[in-house]
Design an enzyme around this catalytic site. Structure first.
Site, PDB file in Angstrom:
ATOM      1  N   GLU A 140     -21.963  54.412  11.071  1.00 38.57           N
ATOM      2  CA  GLU A 140     -22.836  54.154  11.576  1.00 38.57           C
ATOM      3  C   GLU A 140     -24.672  54.543  11.942  1.00 38.57           C
ATOM      4  O   GLU A 140     -24.478  55.430  11.679  1.00 38.57           O
ATOM      5  CB  GLU A 140     -22.475  53.312  12.636  1.00 38.57           C
ATOM      6  CG  GLU A 140     -23.788  52.789  13.830  1.00 38.57           C
ATOM      7  CD  GLU A 140     -23.030  52.674  15.416  1.00 38.57           C
ATOM      8  OE1 GLU A 140     -21.902  53.206  15.119  1.00 38.57           O
ATOM      9  OE2 GLU A 140     -24.081  52.258  16.185  1.00 38.57           O
TER      10      GLU A 140
ATOM     11  N   LYS B  14     -18.436  53.640  24.431  1.00 35.70           N
ATOM     12  CA  LYS B  14     -18.673  53.651  22.886  1.00 35.70           C
ATOM     13  C   LYS B  14     -19.711  54.178  22.165  1.00 35.70           C
ATOM     14  O   LYS B  14     -19.687  54.665  21.556  1.00 35.70           O
ATOM     15  CB  LYS B  14     -19.059  51.673  22.302  1.00 35.70           C
ATOM     16  CG  LYS B  14     -19.061  50.997  21.516  1.00 35.70           C
ATOM     17  CD  LYS B  14     -20.066  51.806  20.785  1.00 35.70           C
ATOM     18  CE  LYS B  14     -20.053  51.292  18.983  1.00 35.70           C
ATOM     19  NZ  LYS B  14     -21.050  52.299  18.231  1.00 35.70           N
TER      20      LYS B  14
ATOM     21  N   ASP C  15      -5.681  61.706  14.886  1.00 33.90           N
ATOM     22  CA  ASP C  15      -6.145  60.308  14.982  1.00 33.90           C
ATOM     23  C   ASP C  15      -6.902  59.657  16.252  1.00 33.90           C
ATOM     24  O   ASP C  15      -6.751  59.627  16.982  1.00 33.90           O
ATOM     25  CB  ASP C  15      -4.310  59.823  15.582  1.00 33.90           C
ATOM     26  CG  ASP C  15      -3.785  59.028  15.751  1.00 33.90           C
ATOM     27  OD1 ASP C  15      -4.801  57.790  15.324  1.00 33.90           O
ATOM     28  OD2 ASP C  15      -2.444  58.569  15.785  1.00 33.90           O
TER      29      ASP C  15
ATOM     30  N   HIS D 105     -33.458  53.369  16.476  1.00 34.76           N
ATOM     31  CA  HIS D 105     -31.746  52.877  15.055  1.00 34.76           C
ATOM     32  C   HIS D 105     -32.634  51.456  14.086  1.00 34.76           C
ATOM     33  O   HIS D 105     -32.439  51.926  13.162  1.00 34.76           O
ATOM     34  CB  HIS D 105     -30.931  51.833  16.009  1.00 34.76           C
ATOM     35  CG  HIS D 105     -29.991  51.544  15.192  1.00 34.76           C
ATOM     36  ND1 HIS D 105     -29.272  52.284  15.184  1.00 34.76           N
ATOM     37  CD2 HIS D 105     -29.862  50.334  14.993  1.00 34.76           C
ATOM     38  CE1 HIS D 105     -27.915  51.914  14.375  1.00 34.76           C
ATOM     39  NE2 HIS D 105     -28.525  50.675  14.193  1.00 34.76           N
TER      40      HIS D 105
HETATM   41  P1  NAD Z   1       3.113  66.850  12.892  1.00 40.03           P
HETATM   42  O1  NAD Z   1       4.805  65.954  13.386  1.00 40.03           O
HETATM   43  O2  NAD Z   1       2.643  66.999  11.837  1.00 40.03           O
HETATM   44  O3  NAD Z   1       3.604  68.284  13.537  1.00 40.03           O
HETATM   45  C1  NAD Z   1       2.723  69.371  14.322  1.00 40.03           C
HETATM   46  C2  NAD Z   1       3.920  71.241  14.022  1.00 40.03           C
HETATM   47  O4  NAD Z   1       3.091  71.415  13.905  1.00 40.03           O
HETATM   48  C3  NAD Z   1       4.664  70.788  15.296  1.00 40.03           C
HETATM   49  O5  NAD Z   1       6.310  70.631  14.726  1.00 40.03           O
HETATM   50  C4  NAD Z   1       4.746  72.154  15.771  1.00 40.03           C
HETATM   51  O6  NAD Z   1       5.907  72.703  15.424  1.00 40.03           O
HETATM   52  C5  NAD Z   1       3.592  73.485  15.131  1.00 40.03           C
HETATM   53  N1  NAD Z   1       2.292  73.790  15.206  1.00 40.03           N
HETATM   54  C6  NAD Z   1       2.190  73.321  16.605  1.00 40.03           C
HETATM   55  N2  NAD Z   1       1.057  74.433  16.542  1.00 40.03           N
HETATM   56  C7  NAD Z   1       1.036  75.251  15.332  1.00 40.03           C
HETATM   57  C8  NAD Z   1       0.455  76.231  15.007  1.00 40.03           C
HETATM   58  N3  NAD Z   1      -0.720  77.187  15.235  1.00 40.03           N
HETATM   59  N4  NAD Z   1       0.509  76.741  13.484  1.00 40.03           N
HETATM   60  C9  NAD Z   1       0.992  76.141  12.883  1.00 40.03           C
HETATM   61  N5  NAD Z   1       2.056  75.325  13.315  1.00 40.03           N
HETATM   62  C10 NAD Z   1       1.516  74.656  14.657  1.00 40.03           C
HETATM   63  O7  NAD Z   1       1.776  66.776  14.071  1.00 40.03           O
HETATM   64  P2  NAD Z   1       2.105  65.651  15.341  1.00 40.03           P
HETATM   65  O8  NAD Z   1       0.923  66.248  15.985  1.00 40.03           O
HETATM   66  O9  NAD Z   1       3.180  66.188  15.663  1.00 40.03           O
HETATM   67  O10 NAD Z   1       1.518  64.238  14.890  1.00 40.03           O
HETATM   68  C11 NAD Z   1       0.532  64.134  14.590  1.00 40.03           C
HETATM   69  C12 NAD Z   1       1.134  62.367  13.871  1.00 40.03           C
HETATM   70  O11 NAD Z   1       1.505  61.562  14.658  1.00 40.03           O
HETATM   71  C13 NAD Z   1      -0.399  61.856  14.206  1.00 40.03           C
HETATM   72  O12 NAD Z   1      -0.778  61.885  12.086  1.00 40.03           O
HETATM   73  C14 NAD Z   1       0.079  60.985  14.740  1.00 40.03           C
HETATM   74  O13 NAD Z   1      -1.395  59.789  13.835  1.00 40.03           O
HETATM   75  C15 NAD Z   1       1.065  60.569  14.608  1.00 40.03           C
HETATM   76  N6  NAD Z   1       1.453  59.444  15.548  1.00 40.03           N
HETATM   77  C16 NAD Z   1       0.089  59.031  16.616  1.00 40.03           C
HETATM   78  C17 NAD Z   1       0.912  58.119  17.327  1.00 40.03           C
HETATM   79  C18 NAD Z   1       0.471  58.185  18.910  1.00 40.03           C
HETATM   80  O14 NAD Z   1      -0.925  58.613  19.740  1.00 40.03           O
HETATM   81  N7  NAD Z   1       0.557  56.981  19.903  1.00 40.03           N
HETATM   82  C19 NAD Z   1       2.305  58.280  18.122  1.00 40.03           C
HETATM   83  C20 NAD Z   1       3.293  58.367  16.864  1.00 40.03           C
HETATM   84  C21 NAD Z   1       2.689  58.810  15.106  1.00 40.03           C
END
Ligand code: NAD
Length: 431
Positions: free
Chosen positions: A89, A266, A282, A379
């Site tokens: 945008e 928005k 996300d 805009h």
């Molecule tokens: P992920 O599954 O890749 O796991 C993140 C990992 O990072 C964890 O195991 C944690 O131990 C580790 N971690 C945390 N801090 C850290 C640090 N400082 N250094 C190294 N590792 C570290 O990611 P996530 O955050 O659990 O999930 C995110 C994903 O889930 C996104 O892709 C999202 O789109 C998706 N998702 C979203 C929804 C929703 O929002 N409703 C539902 C399902 C899945």
């Protein structure tokens, strides 16, 4: 920020929008925001490996590219940032940079976060005895937390996070009965936490069923994270009181009227989503969280507010902005990695604070324009380039067409795609 750093940031961003593509990249390298490898990658058109896309999603047919630009002039909590924004945008980056300059020179942006935990939900749709269900889970909660921290969330515990609490809620079914809902609070450290929270909840399903004799119907995180809320505050000193009063009235409108609140929010998300996209976060999850939080009182309201305090205009942003600098595709997507390096963020909280600040600044820019000259002129001036392209103007024709469209805009305060096509036709007849 000490004076020397502030002066340096001012110097690097001065005249940034007037630079050409290569000069812009060179300036960002001088600033330490980009590397020479980044410059090569960007100059080559950000070519991405198809096999990487195959790892991200199913049925891949290619990549969809958005422009990525840099919002300048942001000084947040005394630290200067070059902020990558991936967005289609027109005028978002220009408005953010312009408003950030105003606040950098005549005020300040400060931030903080209240709470640390994200929420996982475990539902028992038809709980037979809610009182007993709640009692036994709460009796067993420390044991549950120890088990899940040992078996599933040990990586988070090692980093100072993990499961910190378990809460039991009764939710009305709408038929006079209640469902039992267990909230599991998880400090996901620098991750957004969705996957890890889902795993935590799935793990607890068995022990909860065994302990209570009830049937768990589903486990999933909640995107309404009122347990971790990001706040940003913008102060503008010595503001013109006529302008400030107009902004305060606009703020009241967005607080009281959901029709206006939706558009206000928005506009705030215009500042936030492009950073989420640039950093591989996300944005659907954050959008859902922001809108749910905006409606938490039962009426959808703005997530920003503006007031006059002494001779200052003071703006506030308050909403959950749960995102990660690890997890998801943040570590896998080359553009996300570049954006995170560019920001130089040290933790997920810092990124969340930047998003809140840009959202609030975007809101200030929009309210200032709306309550003074209106947003159309600014805009549309920028959008005229798109209109010229859309009408099919060649490189040699575009500047003349743009100039004529700008004249139309100035005279009539309006300009449309059909006018662009019409003027282009006339131009071609003139030759
Ligand atoms: P992920 O599954 O890749 O796991 C993140 C990992 O990072 C964890 O195991 C944690 O131990 C580790 N971690 C945390 N801090 C850290 C640090 N400082 N250094 C190294 N590792 C570290 O990611 P996530 O955050 O659990 O999930 C995110 C994903 O889930 C996104 O892709 C999202 O789109 C998706 N998702 C979203 C929804 C929703 O929002 N409703 C539902 C399902 C899945």
């Amino acid at each position: 920020m000490d004076k020397q750093n502030l002066d340096l940031a001012k110097q690097y961003f001065s005249g940034f929008s007037k630079l050409n593509f290569e000069e812009r990249l060179d300036r960002l390298i001088e600033l330490g925001a980009l590397s020479t490898e980044d410059k090569k990658f960007l100059s080559d058109g950000c070519k991405m490996d198809l096999s990487l896309a195959e790892k991200f999603i199913e049925n891949v047919i290619g990549y969809f590219q958005l422009p990525i630009g840099v919002a300048t002039n942001f000084v947040i909590d005394k630290k200067a940032y070059a902020i990558p924004m991936a967005v289609e945008e027109t005028s978002i980056i220009a408005a953010a940079s312009k408003t950030a300059k105003w606040v950098r020179d005549s005020g300040r942006i400060t931030t903080h976060i209240v709470g640390k935990e994200v929420i996982g939900q475990i539902q028992v749709a038809k709980v037979s005895d809610y009182a007993k269900f709640k009692k036994v889970i709460l009796q067993e909660k420390n044991n549950f937390m120890d088990m899940v921290n040992r078996d599933v969330a040990h990586g988070l515990v090692r980093r100072g996070g993990g499961v910190t609490d378990i809460i039991v809620r009764a939710v009305e079914r709408g038929d006079g009965q209640f469902m039992g809902v267990v909230h599991v609070l998880v400090d996901a450290c620098d991750a957004m936490g969705a996957n890890i929270v889902n795993q935590v909840c799935e793990y607890l399903k068995g022990p909860i069923q065994e302990l209570t004799g009830e049937t768990v119907t589903m486990c999933i995180l909640s995107n309404l994270v009122d347990s971790k809320v990001t706040h940003a505050r913008v102060e503008v000193d010595n503001i013109d009181m006529t302008l400030a009063s107009k902004i305060v009235e606009a703020s009241l409108f967005a607080k009281q009227d959901p029709y206006r609140a939706a558009t206000n929010n928005k506009g705030v998300l215009n500042g936030i989503d492009p950073i989420l996209i640039a950093t591989g976060n996300d944005w659907r999850a954050v959008e859902a969280g922001v809108h749910a939080y905006a409606a938490r009182s039962g009426q959808y309201r703005s997530v920003t507010s503006w007031n006059i305090e002494d001779d200052k205009l003071v703006g506030k942003f308050e909403a959950p902005l749960v995102l990660g600098i690890v997890g998801g595709v943040t570590k896998l997507h080359p553009m996300a990695q570049m954006s995170l390096r560019m920001l130089g963020v040290e933790c997920a909280e810092e990124l969340s604070k930047i998003c809140a600040s840009v959202g609030l600044i975007q809101n200030l820019g929009a309210l200032k324009a709306l309550t003074t000259e209106g947003i159309i002129e600014g805009h549309m001036k920028l959008h005229i380039k798109n209109l010229a392209l859309g009408a099919g103007a060649k490189d040699s024709e575009a500047p003349i067409l743009q100039e004529r469209l700008e004249k139309v805009l100035k005279e009539t305060k309006r300009v449309s795609p059909s006018q662009a096509t019409e003027i282009l036709k006339e131009m071609r007849l003139e030759v």
